[in-house]
Design an enzyme around this catalytic site. Sequence first.
Site, mmCIF file in Angstrom:
data_model
loop_
_atom_site.group_PDB
_atom_site.id
_atom_site.type_symbol
_atom_site.label_atom_id
_atom_site.label_comp_id
_atom_site.label_asym_id
_atom_site.label_seq_id
_atom_site.Cartn_x
_atom_site.Cartn_y
_atom_site.Cartn_z
ATOM 1 N N TYR A 1 0.716 -1.391 -0.022
ATOM 2 C CA TYR A 1 -0.299 0.218 -0.365
ATOM 3 C C TYR A 1 0.416 1.151 0.180
ATOM 4 O O TYR A 1 0.795 1.847 -0.412
ATOM 5 C CB TYR A 1 -1.094 0.149 1.058
ATOM 6 N N LYS B 1 1.466 4.274 -3.309
ATOM 7 C CA LYS B 1 1.122 5.640 -2.595
ATOM 8 C C LYS B 1 2.465 6.441 -3.097
ATOM 9 O O LYS B 1 1.978 7.308 -3.515
ATOM 10 C CB LYS B 1 -0.067 5.898 -1.522
ATOM 11 N N VAL C 1 -7.780 9.111 8.471
ATOM 12 C CA VAL C 1 -9.316 9.679 8.198
ATOM 13 C C VAL C 1 -10.431 8.516 7.741
ATOM 14 O O VAL C 1 -10.208 6.862 7.804
ATOM 15 C CB VAL C 1 -9.631 10.683 6.663
#
Length: 253
Positions: A153, A157, A186
């Site tokens: 991941y 990114k 978030v």
Amino acid sequence: MNKIALITGASAGIGEACALKLAENGFDLIIAGRREKNIKNLSKKIQDTYGKEVFNLCLDVRNYKEVEKTINDLPEKWKNIDVLVNNAGLAVGVSPIEEGVIDDWDRMIDTNVKGLLYVTRCVSPLMASRKKGLIVNISSIAGKEAYPGGNVYCGTKHAVEAITKGMRIDLLPHNIRVSSIAPGMVETEFSLVRFKGDQSKAEQVYNGFEPLKAEDIAESLLFIATRPEHVSINDILIMPSAQASARDVNRKL
């Protein structure tokens, strides 16, 4: 004529919040996502609440042929895209690299990197032909730091960060601005997806502090999208007050 924004991954979370925030501020929307019911519900909400025009796309950004056909088949009016928000993305699993699940890797690479490239490849020529436009790529703190279990991941990114910089250079002659928003923690469906539906593990991620909300990222997008054309916000790194780095969080448990 209202400006038009195309948002991928608009089915929920940050994408949905961004669509609502832009509609509230006068944009017409093209909303794209894989969950058709969610897209239809969001479309109705935008029309009922803000009275803006909405064009729905049930779209899997991982399929280039589908992306190409979908963008090519847009009615001429809707091809005048002023803002592209490459938001579709996900994290799946937390396995260390030696135990990595190949299907998880493929899903992240295909969505976070290739999907962003596919949509940009089809939309950027439309902007270039008009000599204007704004592309905002939703990155992550994981694009600036790596952390345990984040291996692939974080790699995707980091790729988004590098691609964003390359896009900014390539599209400069066409007067197309390119920005990145890199959120910290978030509270959306993000962790629920990462933990493959395990609600208790997903909730633990946000225990003991106040995380960012999807609306916080939408506010950042609105700021970028409403700057004068001579202003480019290249990069925003936005974190909860309780988070100092990818791993350092002040949890008051």
